[in-house]
Structure formats: structure tokens, C-alpha cells
Scaffold this motif. Structure first.
Motif, PDB file in Angstrom:
ATOM      1  N   ALA A 112       0.835  -1.211   0.000  1.00  0.00           N
ATOM      2  CA  ALA A 112       0.000   0.000   0.000  1.00  0.00           C
ATOM      3  C   ALA A 112       0.861   1.249   0.000  1.00  0.00           C
ATOM      4  O   ALA A 112       0.471   2.283   0.519  1.00  0.00           O
ATOM      5  CB  ALA A 112      -0.945  -0.001   1.201  1.00  0.00           C
ATOM      6  N   ARG A 113       2.048   1.131  -0.607  1.00  0.00           N
ATOM      7  CA  ARG A 113       2.925   2.295  -0.730  1.00  0.00           C
ATOM      8  C   ARG A 113       2.654   2.994  -2.057  1.00  0.00           C
ATOM      9  O   ARG A 113       1.927   2.489  -2.907  1.00  0.00           O
ATOM     10  CB  ARG A 113       4.385   1.856  -0.597  1.00  0.00           C
ATOM     11  CG  ARG A 113       4.661   1.227   0.760  1.00  0.00           C
ATOM     12  CD  ARG A 113       6.050   0.643   0.888  1.00  0.00           C
ATOM     13  NE  ARG A 113       6.175  -0.031   2.178  1.00  0.00           N
ATOM     14  CZ  ARG A 113       5.817  -1.290   2.397  1.00  0.00           C
ATOM     15  NH1 ARG A 113       5.347  -2.030   1.415  1.00  0.00           N
ATOM     16  NH2 ARG A 113       5.928  -1.815   3.602  1.00  0.00           N
ATOM     17  N   LEU A 114       3.244   4.153  -2.236  1.00  0.00           N
ATOM     18  CA  LEU A 114       2.935   4.964  -3.414  1.00  0.00           C
ATOM     19  C   LEU A 114       3.223   4.216  -4.710  1.00  0.00           C
ATOM     20  O   LEU A 114       2.421   4.264  -5.656  1.00  0.00           O
ATOM     21  CB  LEU A 114       3.721   6.273  -3.361  1.00  0.00           C
ATOM     22  CG  LEU A 114       3.439   7.277  -4.486  1.00  0.00           C
ATOM     23  CD1 LEU A 114       1.976   7.680  -4.495  1.00  0.00           C
ATOM     24  CD2 LEU A 114       4.339   8.496  -4.327  1.00  0.00           C
ATOM     25  N   ALA A 173      -0.336  10.375  -3.273  1.00  0.00           N
ATOM     26  CA  ALA A 173      -1.142   9.808  -4.357  1.00  0.00           C
ATOM     27  C   ALA A 173      -2.142  10.828  -4.886  1.00  0.00           C
ATOM     28  O   ALA A 173      -2.351  10.941  -6.105  1.00  0.00           O
ATOM     29  CB  ALA A 173      -1.859   8.551  -3.869  1.00  0.00           C
ATOM     30  N   GLU A 174      -2.763  11.570  -3.976  1.00  0.00           N
ATOM     31  CA  GLU A 174      -3.729  12.581  -4.407  1.00  0.00           C
ATOM     32  C   GLU A 174      -3.031  13.717  -5.150  1.00  0.00           C
ATOM     33  O   GLU A 174      -3.596  14.276  -6.098  1.00  0.00           O
ATOM     34  CB  GLU A 174      -4.511  13.099  -3.207  1.00  0.00           C
ATOM     35  CG  GLU A 174      -5.470  12.055  -2.636  1.00  0.00           C
ATOM     36  CD  GLU A 174      -6.359  12.590  -1.521  1.00  0.00           C
ATOM     37  OE1 GLU A 174      -6.062  13.687  -0.989  1.00  0.00           O
ATOM     38  OE2 GLU A 174      -7.342  11.895  -1.196  1.00  0.00           O
ATOM     39  N   ALA A 175      -1.809  14.055  -4.747  1.00  0.00           N
ATOM     40  CA  ALA A 175      -1.057  15.099  -5.448  1.00  0.00           C
ATOM     41  C   ALA A 175      -0.773  14.693  -6.897  1.00  0.00           C
ATOM     42  O   ALA A 175      -0.676  15.548  -7.782  1.00  0.00           O
ATOM     43  CB  ALA A 175       0.250  15.392  -4.716  1.00  0.00           C
ATOM     44  N   GLU A 176      -0.657  13.373  -7.137  1.00  0.00           N
ATOM     45  CA  GLU A 176      -0.426  12.869  -8.493  1.00  0.00           C
ATOM     46  C   GLU A 176      -1.731  12.594  -9.240  1.00  0.00           C
ATOM     47  O   GLU A 176      -1.696  12.207 -10.414  1.00  0.00           O
ATOM     48  CB  GLU A 176       0.391  11.579  -8.434  1.00  0.00           C
ATOM     49  CG  GLU A 176       1.808  11.758  -7.925  1.00  0.00           C
ATOM     50  CD  GLU A 176       2.620  10.476  -7.982  1.00  0.00           C
ATOM     51  OE1 GLU A 176       2.156   9.497  -8.601  1.00  0.00           O
ATOM     52  OE2 GLU A 176       3.731  10.454  -7.412  1.00  0.00           O
ATOM     53  N   GLY A 177      -2.853  12.741  -8.558  1.00  0.00           N
ATOM     54  CA  GLY A 177      -4.142  12.477  -9.195  1.00  0.00           C
ATOM     55  C   GLY A 177      -4.506  11.008  -9.277  1.00  0.00           C
ATOM     56  O   GLY A 177      -5.435  10.645 -10.013  1.00  0.00           O
ATOM     57  N   LEU A 178      -3.806  10.152  -8.520  1.00  0.00           N
ATOM     58  CA  LEU A 178      -4.107   8.714  -8.583  1.00  0.00           C
ATOM     59  C   LEU A 178      -5.498   8.410  -8.062  1.00  0.00           C
ATOM     60  O   LEU A 178      -6.175   7.500  -8.565  1.00  0.00           O
ATOM     61  CB  LEU A 178      -3.064   7.916  -7.795  1.00  0.00           C
ATOM     62  CG  LEU A 178      -1.613   8.019  -8.270  1.00  0.00           C
ATOM     63  CD1 LEU A 178      -0.723   7.073  -7.465  1.00  0.00           C
ATOM     64  CD2 LEU A 178      -1.486   7.719  -9.755  1.00  0.00           C
ATOM     65  N   HIS A 179      -5.937   9.167  -7.053  1.00  0.00           N
ATOM     66  CA  HIS A 179      -7.278   8.925  -6.505  1.00  0.00           C
ATOM     67  C   HIS A 179      -8.348   9.148  -7.573  1.00  0.00           C
ATOM     68  O   HIS A 179      -9.356   8.430  -7.619  1.00  0.00           O
ATOM     69  CB  HIS A 179      -7.531   9.817  -5.296  1.00  0.00           C
ATOM     70  CG  HIS A 179      -7.573  11.272  -5.572  1.00  0.00           C
ATOM     71  ND1 HIS A 179      -6.555  11.937  -6.232  1.00  0.00           N
ATOM     72  CD2 HIS A 179      -8.516  12.227  -5.295  1.00  0.00           C
ATOM     73  CE1 HIS A 179      -6.859  13.226  -6.338  1.00  0.00           C
ATOM     74  NE2 HIS A 179      -8.032  13.420  -5.781  1.00  0.00           N
ATOM     75  N   GLU A 180      -8.131  10.111  -8.453  1.00  0.00           N
ATOM     76  CA  GLU A 180      -9.096  10.379  -9.520  1.00  0.00           C
ATOM     77  C   GLU A 180      -9.117   9.232 -10.531  1.00  0.00           C
ATOM     78  O   GLU A 180     -10.184   8.852 -11.038  1.00  0.00           O
ATOM     79  CB  GLU A 180      -8.755  11.693 -10.204  1.00  0.00           C
ATOM     80  CG  GLU A 180      -8.904  12.906  -9.278  1.00  0.00           C
ATOM     81  CD  GLU A 180      -8.389  14.184  -9.905  1.00  0.00           C
ATOM     82  OE1 GLU A 180      -7.686  14.101 -10.939  1.00  0.00           O
ATOM     83  OE2 GLU A 180      -8.696  15.265  -9.363  1.00  0.00           O
TER      84      GLU A 180
END
Length: 465
Positions: free
Chosen positions: A348-350, A384-391
Motif C-alpha cells: 500500500a505504498r505509493l 497519491a492525491e497530489a499525483e491524481g491517482l485517486h481520480e
């Protein structure tokens, strides 16, 4: 004669040899969480004992934390009691913590490294079996039980049996779509879930040298699943680069001094091992567990074993097939899944989330699949959110959750229902592990989990990359 890293660190932390043959070992870092500590602290109170070295203990909350609604008090009364006890105990005994509202909160084996608490040459103990994760940094790290948590709090020492060392050399190059998770599943399948009993596993070789720290942590994390008490990788420039600038790592000139000492903690070139195993990285393909322990796995293009073809393991295979409801000789690819879980202290790491997002991008979760992505820490979540992965995940139909252990062991609301089959990036596929006594778990890499989520069945991720 040269020494292994295990021998060097062990000798440096030995207080004395006990008449029983065990070693009284000093513990350099004690990591704690909310599940295995309440009884330990109560034992101290009953004896009127304090914590010997509170500055060598660090706590976080992870196992029972809800990942969806984290409002206090928790809906689960037992979880709220454990959380409150942890907070009270750490305040009373002066222990630093990454609490629920801290930006450093997360799974204990993820925050230790990312905060720089975990360092080469250390002895590290935690009331959690996957403490072997920290060995990726050249530390000697092991899980302990609640009574031993008490002992470390009271004395900063443990009585522990000496270990042999097995060197596992991984040569060659990993293929496309093959990850550290596949390597460790291959090792456990080959050596067995009890093959490492009495051993520490030293991972090395060209393939390991090329691994990132995240990948090394994944391998060391599951050492315990192969029966080894400890798994470690010798520290190198990759280790040092990861640690530089971390909050608890040495800073400035002290960091250069630390690096010089850390280099001496690696195994000597002429170190003698009790056993040596060679693994060809190029021969490994994405792996999937089909049974009820992590040693029961096959390559994604292979078939589930037939008990009639294997001899002495027939009973264990038969039990697993009966529980899982699988047919002997059936291909593992194409197995339908109901749930997909990307998370846990294993994966569960980046970098894990990036690989899963590569597969999820532009695709949709299969209509009947419930899919969750649970970052291992708040730092991972924020990055992750800074990279937009959540989107990427949300657009594909995954649920994006808060940091915690989640469905790895289901001591929280995230759990399987009935006979659901879960494609999981976690570390254990035991009966009932994910919250349902009849639930079924298939362990695989995060990318393979994402592939299963969007296809609705076990799928060779290499066809999607």
C-alpha cells in the motif's frame, strides 16, 4: 571468517547469553499500535513498572481504524475502547505517537520507514508478525506477542533464540508485469510455509540490488509467511538515498557519519551461510494463491494442483481445494472475483498504487466487483492525491479510502461477506482472515488486483500493460 549482517547486529545488541541458550537482546526501536498494547500496559500498571526507554518507542493506530468514516467515537464500541486505551496509555507513559489526526498516521510498517525511524543496524520489535518488513533497511526486525511487548516496554530487552541464516540470491531480470510480490510468493511456494523456521532470510543478488526500497519491503514483509522470523537486505546506496531527509534520520554531517557506519553493517563478502538458495528472476511470472496459506500459489498461466499427483502434500491440497471450492487441475486464470483490495503493509505504498493505477486508467471496474484502494499511510494518501491517482481509481469505479490496515485482517468495517472471493494485495489468505469465516482470498500483486477488478476475474496483467 566474515560475518553476516545478522551476526553483526545480533552481537552489538547482545546483553548476555542466558543459561537456556537464548540471547538477552537489546531492542533499539519498539513500534507499537492499538491492538497488542492494552494488556501490556495493564501488566506494567499492576506491577508498578514504568516504560524503561519511552524515547525508543513510537506508536501509531492502524488495525482497527475505519477507512471510510473515522468520526469519533467509532461505531464499533470495542474499536473505540482500544483506541481510547491506546491514547491514554501513550499519554501516561510519555510515548510519541502518530494518532488519528496526525499527518504521520498509518500502518506501523509503512510509517516506520517513511519517517526514518527504521535504520540500518537496528534491532526492531513490534507486536505484529510483519515487523520483518523493516529488515529491508538492513535492520534485524521481528514480531513479538503481547507479553513480549510488556517485556520490551519494561526493560527494552527480549529473550530470543539465535537464528541460522539462509541466503536467497535472486539473479536475472524481472519480466514485465512481475513484481517483488511475485518473487516472494515464488520463494514461499518453493521453500514452504515452514521452510524458514529457525532461520533469518537474507535477500540479495542482482535482482534485489535493482529493487526500490518499496519492493524490498514487500519481500521482507512476507518472510514470516515462509516461516522465517526475520528477513533482511543489506543496506546500500538505495537505502541511504531513501533515508536522507526523513524526519527521524540523521541530518547534515551526522547523516554522512551514519552512512559510513551503516555500510559496515552489511554481510561480509566471505560470510558463511547455513544455506543458500538460488532464484532465477526471469523464470517468475505473476503469481496467484489458490489455497489457504501463502505457500499455495501458482503462476497465472498455470493450473491449480491435483492432490492425486503430488504425494505427501495431497492432504493439505485437498483441504484447500475443499474450502476454496476449486477443481483440481483447473486454470487459476479466469477465477471469478467479487472483491478487489489494494492495500496492507505489504503493498500500500505509493509505487504500489501507481502500478495499480496504470492498469485501472481508462478502464472500469466490472459491474459485480466491489473494489477498494486503501493507502498505507496519510503520507502515501497525500502523495497519491497530489499525483491524481485517486481520480484515476474513482473514475474507474474503485472506492478511495483513508489510511489503515483495512481488509487485510478485517479488524474494522472492511471485510468480506459470506463466500466472497477477494483478489487481495495483502499477505495472508488464511481461512477467515478477511472477516468472513467462509470468505476466500487470492493473494497477488497490486497490478494483478487491478486487472482482476476491471475484468471480474483473475487475469494475466501482462495483457493489460
Amino acid at each position: 571468517m566474515g560475518q553476516t549482517l545478522l551476526q553483526k547486529v545480533w552481537d552489538l545488541h547482545t546483553v548476555r547469553r542466558l543459561p537456556t541458550g537464548r540471547t538477552q537482546l537489546f531492542v533499539g526501536l519498539h513500534l507499537i499500535h492499538e491492538v497488542t498494547t492494552p494488556q501490556a500496559f495493564d501488566m506494567l500498571r499492576r506491577r508498578g513498572i514504568g516504560v524503561a526507554f519511552p524515547e525508543r518507542t513510537y506508536g501509531t493506530v492502524d488495525h482497527i481504524i475505519p477507512t471510510l468514516d473515522q468520526a469519533r467515537p467509532f461505531a464499533d464500541d470495542l474499536a473505540e475502547q482500544m483506541m481510547s486505551a491506546f491514547e491514554r496509555n501513550c499519554r501516561e507513559f510519555g510515548i510519541r505517537t502518530a494518532g488519528l489526526n496526525s499527518d504521520w498516521q498509518g500502518i506501523v510498517h509503512i510509517i516506520g520507514p517513511e519517517l526514518g525511524l527504521t535504520q540500518p543496524g537496528m534491532t526492531i520489535a513490534c507486536g505484529d508478525s510483519h515487523t520483518s518488513t523493516h529488515g529491508a533497511f538492513g535492520a534485524i526486525a521481528f514480531g513479538i506477542g503481547t507479553s513480549q511487548v510488556r517485556d520490551v516496554l519494561a526493560s527494552q530487552c527480549l529473550a530470543i533464540d539465535p537464528l541460522k541464516v539462509r541466503r536467497i540470491t535472486v539473479s536475472g531480470d524481472l519480466g514485465r508485469g512481475v513484481y517483488a510480490k511475485d518473487v516472494i510468493l515464488e520463494i514461499i511456494a518453493r521453500l514452504g510455509v515452514r521452510g524458514g523456521v529457525g532461520y533469518a532470510y537474507e535477500y540479495g543478488g542482482p535482482a534485489v540490488a535493482r529493487m526500490t526500497m518499496d519492493e524490498r519491503m514487500t519481500m521482507c514483509n512476507m518472510s514470516i509467511e515462509g516461516g522465517a522470523r526475520i528477513g533482511y537486505v543489506n543496506p546500500d546506496e538505495t537505502t541511504f538515498a531513501y533515508l536522507q531527509g526523513k524526519p527521524f534520520a540523521p541530518a547534515g554531517g551526522a547523516f554522512e557519519g551514519a552512512k559510513a557506519w551503516w555500510r559496515t553493517m552489511a554481510s561480509d563478502a566471505d560470510a558463511v551461510y547455513d544455506d543458500i538458495v538460488e532464484i532465477d528472476a526471469g523464470a517468475i511470472e505473476p503469481r496467484v494463491t489458490w489455497g489457504i496459506n501463502p505457500g499455495q500459489s501458482v503462476g497465472v498461466t498455470e493450473r491449480i494442483p491435483d492432490p492425486g499427483m503430488v504425494g505427501e502434500d495431497a492432504g493439505a491440497i485437498g483441504e484447500a481445494l475443499d474450502f476454496m471450492g476449486f477443481a483440481p487441475g483447473a486454470p487459476v486464470s479466469g477465477t471469478a472475483v467479487d472483491v478487489a483490495f489494494v492495500g496492507s503493509c505489504t503493498n500500500a505504498r505509493l509505487s504500489d498504487l501507481r502500478e495499480a493505477a496504470r492498469v485501472a486508467r481508462g478502464r472500469k471496474v466490472a459491474p459485480r466487483v466491489r473494489a477498494l484502494v486503501v493507502p498505507g499511510s496519510k503520507q502515501v494518501l497525500q502523495a497519491a492525491e497530489a499525483e491524481g491517482l485517486h481520480e484515476v481509481f474513482q473514475e474507474a469505479g474503485f472506492e478511495w479510502r483513508g489510511a489503515g490496515c483495512s481488509m487485510c485482517l478485517a479488524m474494522n468495517p472492511d471485510r468480506l461477506n459470506g463466500r466472497e472471493v477477494c483478489a487481495s494485495s495483502s499477505n495472508r489468505n488464511f481461512k477467515g482472515r478477511q472477516g468472513s469465516p467462509t470468505g476466500r482470498t487470492l493473494l497477488m500483486s497490486p497490478a494483478m488486483v487491478a486487472a482482476a477488478a476491471v475484468s471480474g476475474e483473475v487475469t494475466d496483467v501482462r495483457t493489460m500493460l
